[in-house]
Motif scaffolding. Sequence first.
Motif, PDB file in Angstrom:
ATOM      1  N   GLY A  84      -3.321  41.542  16.672  1.00 33.17           N
ATOM      2  CA  GLY A  84      -3.445  40.881  15.392  1.00 33.17           C
ATOM      3  C   GLY A  84      -2.068  40.517  14.844  1.00 33.17           C
ATOM      4  O   GLY A  84      -1.030  40.976  15.347  1.00 33.17           O
ATOM      5  N   PRO A  85      -2.020  39.690  13.820  1.00 39.21           N
ATOM      6  CA  PRO A  85      -0.734  39.333  13.221  1.00 39.21           C
ATOM      7  C   PRO A  85      -0.007  40.586  12.714  1.00 39.21           C
ATOM      8  O   PRO A  85      -0.613  41.463  12.095  1.00 39.21           O
ATOM      9  CB  PRO A  85      -1.125  38.414  12.061  1.00 39.21           C
ATOM     10  N   ASP A  86       1.278  40.676  13.003  1.00 40.72           N
ATOM     11  CA  ASP A  86       2.130  41.787  12.525  1.00 40.72           C
ATOM     12  C   ASP A  86       1.640  43.165  12.979  1.00 40.72           C
ATOM     13  O   ASP A  86       1.995  44.185  12.396  1.00 40.72           O
ATOM     14  CB  ASP A  86       2.234  41.765  10.987  1.00 40.72           C
ATOM     15  N   GLU A  87       0.805  43.204  14.039  1.00 44.08           N
ATOM     16  CA  GLU A  87       0.295  44.500  14.503  1.00 44.08           C
ATOM     17  C   GLU A  87       1.345  45.286  15.265  1.00 44.08           C
ATOM     18  O   GLU A  87       1.343  46.520  15.231  1.00 44.08           O
ATOM     19  CB  GLU A  87      -0.940  44.278  15.389  1.00 44.08           C
ATOM     20  N   LEU A  88       2.267  44.591  15.944  1.00 41.86           N
ATOM     21  CA  LEU A  88       3.295  45.268  16.739  1.00 41.86           C
ATOM     22  C   LEU A  88       4.635  45.113  16.049  1.00 41.86           C
ATOM     23  O   LEU A  88       5.168  43.999  15.931  1.00 41.86           O
ATOM     24  CB  LEU A  88       3.356  44.671  18.146  1.00 41.86           C
ATOM     25  N   PRO A  89       5.241  46.204  15.568  1.00 44.42           N
ATOM     26  CA  PRO A  89       6.527  46.090  14.863  1.00 44.42           C
ATOM     27  C   PRO A  89       7.647  45.596  15.781  1.00 44.42           C
ATOM     28  O   PRO A  89       7.568  45.699  17.014  1.00 44.42           O
ATOM     29  CB  PRO A  89       6.797  47.538  14.405  1.00 44.42           C
ATOM     30  N   GLU A  90       8.708  45.082  15.171  1.00 48.55           N
ATOM     31  CA  GLU A  90       9.906  44.659  15.894  1.00 48.55           C
ATOM     32  C   GLU A  90      10.476  45.841  16.696  1.00 48.55           C
ATOM     33  O   GLU A  90      10.448  46.980  16.254  1.00 48.55           O
ATOM     34  CB  GLU A  90      10.937  44.138  14.892  1.00 48.55           C
ATOM     35  N   ARG A  91      10.955  45.523  17.920  1.00 52.39           N
ATOM     36  CA  ARG A  91      11.581  46.487  18.831  1.00 52.39           C
ATOM     37  C   ARG A  91      10.596  47.559  19.322  1.00 52.39           C
ATOM     38  O   ARG A  91      10.988  48.654  19.690  1.00 52.39           O
ATOM     39  CB  ARG A  91      12.817  47.150  18.194  1.00 52.39           C
ATOM     40  N   ARG A  92       9.301  47.197  19.348  1.00 48.38           N
ATOM     41  CA  ARG A  92       8.289  48.121  19.864  1.00 48.38           C
ATOM     42  C   ARG A  92       7.538  47.470  21.012  1.00 48.38           C
ATOM     43  O   ARG A  92       7.497  46.238  21.153  1.00 48.38           O
ATOM     44  CB  ARG A  92       7.300  48.506  18.764  1.00 48.38           C
ATOM     45  N   VAL A  93       6.919  48.315  21.851  1.00 47.92           N
ATOM     46  CA  VAL A  93       6.113  47.834  22.972  1.00 47.92           C
ATOM     47  C   VAL A  93       4.762  48.546  22.943  1.00 47.92           C
ATOM     48  O   VAL A  93       4.633  49.631  22.366  1.00 47.92           O
ATOM     49  CB  VAL A  93       6.809  48.085  24.333  1.00 47.92           C
ATOM     50  N   THR A  94       3.783  47.934  23.576  1.00 44.94           N
ATOM     51  CA  THR A  94       2.469  48.569  23.683  1.00 44.94           C
ATOM     52  C   THR A  94       1.734  47.988  24.884  1.00 44.94           C
ATOM     53  O   THR A  94       2.025  46.876  25.331  1.00 44.94           O
ATOM     54  CB  THR A  94       1.630  48.362  22.401  1.00 44.94           C
ATOM     55  N   ALA A  95       0.794  48.751  25.399  1.00 43.78           N
ATOM     56  CA  ALA A  95      -0.056  48.278  26.507  1.00 43.78           C
ATOM     57  C   ALA A  95      -1.362  47.758  25.936  1.00 43.78           C
ATOM     58  O   ALA A  95      -1.988  48.402  25.085  1.00 43.78           O
ATOM     59  CB  ALA A  95      -0.316  49.400  27.496  1.00 43.78           C
ATOM     60  N   VAL A  96      -1.772  46.578  26.405  1.00 37.29           N
ATOM     61  CA  VAL A  96      -3.018  45.962  25.952  1.00 37.29           C
ATOM     62  C   VAL A  96      -3.767  45.461  27.177  1.00 37.29           C
ATOM     63  O   VAL A  96      -3.177  44.849  28.075  1.00 37.29           O
ATOM     64  CB  VAL A  96      -2.749  44.788  24.987  1.00 37.29           C
TER      65      VAL A  96
END
Length: 660
Positions: free
Chosen positions: A19-31
């Motif tokens: 979603g919009p703005d769901e992942l903060p700057e300088r962060r990673v995630t698995a989707v």
Amino acid sequence: MTNDTAPDDDGLQWYRALGPDELPERRVTAVTCGGTTVCLTHYDGQYAAIDNACPHQGGPLGEGSIENGLLRCPWHGWDFDPLTGQSPGDHDDCVLIYDVEERADGIYVGFPADEPRERTVSDVMVETMTNWGIEHVWGIVGHSNLGLADAFREAESRGDLSYYGVRHEGAASFAASAYGKLTGRPAACFSIAGPGATNLLTGLWDANVDRSPTLALTGQVATQVLGTGNFQEVDLEAAYGDVALFEQTVLPSSDHAELMTRAAKTAILEGGVSHLIFPDEVQTISAASAEVGGPDGRLTRRDIAPPAASVEEAVDLLSSAERPLIIVGHGARFEMEQVVELAERLDCPVVTTFKAKGQLSDHHPLAGGVLGRSGTPVASHFMNESDLLVVFGASFSNHTGISEYKPTIHVDRDPMVLGKHHAVDVPVWGDVGVAAGQFTEHLKDSLAAKSQRAEVADRWDIWREEKATRRAQPAERGVNYATVFDAMSRLLPDDAILPVDVGNNTYAFGRYFECADHTVLMSGYLGSIGFAFPAALGAWAATQEPNSPFAERPVVSVSSDGGFGQYMGEVTTAVKYDMDLTHVLLTDNELGKISKEQRDGGWPVWQTDLVNPDFAAYAENCGALGVRVESPDELEDKLTEALDHEGPALVEVLTDTNPV
């Protein structure tokens, strides 16, 4: 959170990953998008999607972090540019990158249009397995069996098999063993390498010693690291060497359909465990044009007639016996019609080993009940008074109580079982049903045998009066065993399948429960505690087969708290698959049989007490029906409530520790 869209002009399939703005700057995630897991990064105001697997050891980059402007693998610290997937410096390591678009409703990732799924070695072997009629698999999916698991998924989607994910691999092997005992046909259990494979062993030993056809399919580390002490590497051929009748590691160059054919054929014909080991990378080798196998032309009829001379010797003894007694073991379970015809010709009683309980209804006028330590005075009376034993499909275990000094005819299809423990007068090698039929056919018109039918009825009257006095005895607490099993004898459906455990509860079941058309399953020669509830999972699967003789039959399992505690997590398995089964749990807060053995042997009673939860509340917490019985006047209503419930139900009955 992924939303499919139609492929665009470039042939990409787009998925909404964030979603919009769901992942903060300088962060990673698995989707995971459409079956593919990617690492989403947000760095320097931009988003990127790169392959989640590090190219070195497959480390999950989506669980890493951005440090000093680089994405660091959480497993071994290798760095990648978070936007391009390139390694810094002169290294040519890189990670696949996917197209990304920022849209008003979120971040989208574009993937090439899906390629058709490639047929693999695992597909060939699973297709061969189902051709052989192996249609049920219990197991746990894990990192070293994913290729084979995907073949199961494909087969299940075609309607070729049913897969049941369990909570412990031991439950998987017990379920498969119980299915084989019930139907005479194999089912499969499934695990990862290492600890998953070793967890299967107890249930597989149960299948081995009770000659239940069972297929074990285990993952393994990749072939290139075999023998190097790799993570979760166990020498599975050595570990399974004694339990498996057939065993083979599946290699890239193997004849894959033939290996599965050999495994299935051995389990069926020899009655026991076949084991196939699947190294990780072999499971996904392409096998686009490989042919599958099946049983056509690979199996022979097994209704083998005994030698004529053996039949003649047996008939001579049968004709001259005045008080013959027929004893049936588990090996006669599919041949009872011919055995009963012989008994009716001789008008003599039929008693069973404990493992064969229920193969003849206790309401049949010639039924003498169970012989041996878990048996009835009816059976022991006729053993003592007999002048000839005719034994079908039993192997003379020391628990059985078959007298060695009586003249004996012993029939079995395995010649090694005949005279296994001591010499018998007439060993007869052949199919039980064929032999019993030939005995009946060749019997003379005039027999020395005297009718024992009235005596059978008299002995049951004596025993039932005795049972009534035992029900009247006050229990130490709750409900005594005689009362529990009297209620179950009256209230259970006549055709229920009854998996039982070991311990005092099972001795009492053998003694007090009267079978109608019930089928009893137990861990016979292994005598493993914890068998009953996983066995109920296996039995239930057989009831779901529309053309099976077990279709829609109810399943009611019985154990004590000691046995149930070992696999109580499988209540959630029964809930997950909406299994309509009932478990009767007899709670005495100790390992009662072991306490009795300690007392009888002059030992202090030590470390046999148990700390239990409220099992009925536990069942409710798992999503099943749970009811608790604390006094005899509650028993029938609560048992009826559980039996009438559609879905898994547990009846916890507080009992005393005395099985007499």
